[in-house]
Enzyme design. Structure first.
Site, PDB file in Angstrom:
ATOM      1  N   SER B  81       0.187 -13.620  -0.421  1.00 40.15           N
ATOM      2  CA  SER B  81       0.586 -13.744  -2.123  1.00 40.15           C
ATOM      3  C   SER B  81       1.057 -12.368  -1.681  1.00 40.15           C
ATOM      4  O   SER B  81       2.714 -12.039  -0.767  1.00 40.15           O
ATOM      5  CB  SER B  81      -0.937 -13.139  -2.195  1.00 40.15           C
ATOM      6  OG  SER B  81      -1.678 -12.674  -1.506  1.00 40.15           O
ATOM      7  N   HIS B  86       8.573  -3.292 -11.298  1.00 36.99           N
ATOM      8  CA  HIS B  86       8.926  -3.396 -11.188  1.00 36.99           C
ATOM      9  C   HIS B  86       9.666  -2.120 -12.062  1.00 36.99           C
ATOM     10  O   HIS B  86       8.167  -1.668 -13.244  1.00 36.99           O
ATOM     11  CB  HIS B  86      10.055  -4.815 -12.412  1.00 36.99           C
ATOM     12  CG  HIS B  86       9.412  -5.698 -11.957  1.00 36.99           C
ATOM     13  ND1 HIS B  86      10.734  -6.087  -9.844  1.00 36.99           N
ATOM     14  CD2 HIS B  86       8.590  -7.154 -11.047  1.00 36.99           C
ATOM     15  CE1 HIS B  86       9.963  -6.870  -9.725  1.00 36.99           C
ATOM     16  NE2 HIS B  86       9.094  -7.905 -10.479  1.00 36.99           N
ATOM     17  N   CYS B 101      -4.716 -12.551  -1.565  1.00 33.50           N
ATOM     18  CA  CYS B 101      -5.660 -14.071  -0.755  1.00 33.50           C
ATOM     19  C   CYS B 101      -6.693 -14.011  -0.040  1.00 33.50           C
ATOM     20  O   CYS B 101      -6.221 -12.604   0.359  1.00 33.50           O
ATOM     21  CB  CYS B 101      -4.860 -15.040  -0.096  1.00 33.50           C
ATOM     22  SG  CYS B 101      -4.157 -16.011  -0.951  1.00 33.50           S
TER      23      CYS B 101
END
Lengths: 133, 133
Positions: B81, B86, B101
């Site tokens: 995963s 950002h 996960c």
């Protein structure tokens, strides 16, 4: 006329400095050979980025082997967001994220393209607005 | 007794071969210097992965310069995963994804850690179950 003016103002007010759109979902019943094919999955991500009008910066991928952790991950950085595919061939299962920035990008078309290439028996799709609000 | 048996069966039935948990959100009013600091943002992602009990595979980061596209992206691959930050320093804005996960991973604690380090004036948080269903 007054009403038209109000609508114009409302449009201006909802304009956001950062438009972010995130489409993601789970794919079931995908061919396990395809979910192990790192090269093909990379290619699908690159094609999806072009279809979605995304500015592709870099694509990275990894293949994991051994047990139920076996699978491929492809993560592409696009300006400034990402596309990610994670696969679990043992379960014919994959998850897909297409997160785009900018008014002119179209993450749903990229998501649809990835689905068309992976041909799942069924899939889910979700949308999240990641814009500055 | 019969009811207890039914509950036990129900628990067995909901057990999934792939547990996926995705916490994501938007952060507002973050210090713009911090949002330009690629090294510090990488470090925060690495620390967050450890806190969430995630198996970190690789961390990549990029700094973009010029106009309102200026910012930093950090994307970490974890098995299987990802964590992504950002940033848009011009707008003191950042988006965060922590997708993990496995039953023992704890994406919310990683998300909280990232928020504590970036100290936004306000933030949103969303959760999506990405498990095989």
């Amino acid at each position: 006329m007054a009403r038209g003016g109000m609508e114009a103002r409302a449009q201006t007010q909802v304009k956001t400095p950062v438009v972010g759109k995130h489409v993601y979902g789970e794919l079931y019943g995908v061919d396990e050979k395809l979910l192990q094919d790192e090269g093909r999955l990379r290619q699908i991500v690159i094609e999806a980025a072009h279809i979605a009008n995304m500015h592709l910066v870099e694509v990275n991928s990894w293949r994991f082997k051994g047990g139920d952790k076996e699978g491929v991950s492809v993560i592409a950085l696009v300006l400034e967001s990402h596309i990610a595919i994670h696969t679990w061939p043992t379960y014919k299962f994959a998850t897909v994220d297409v997160y785009t920035c900018g008014e002119h990008s179209d993450p749903m078309s990229a998501f649809r393209y990835i689905v068309s290439q992976l041909s799942p028996k069924r899939f889910t799709v979700n949308y999240s607005d990641r814009s500055y609000k």
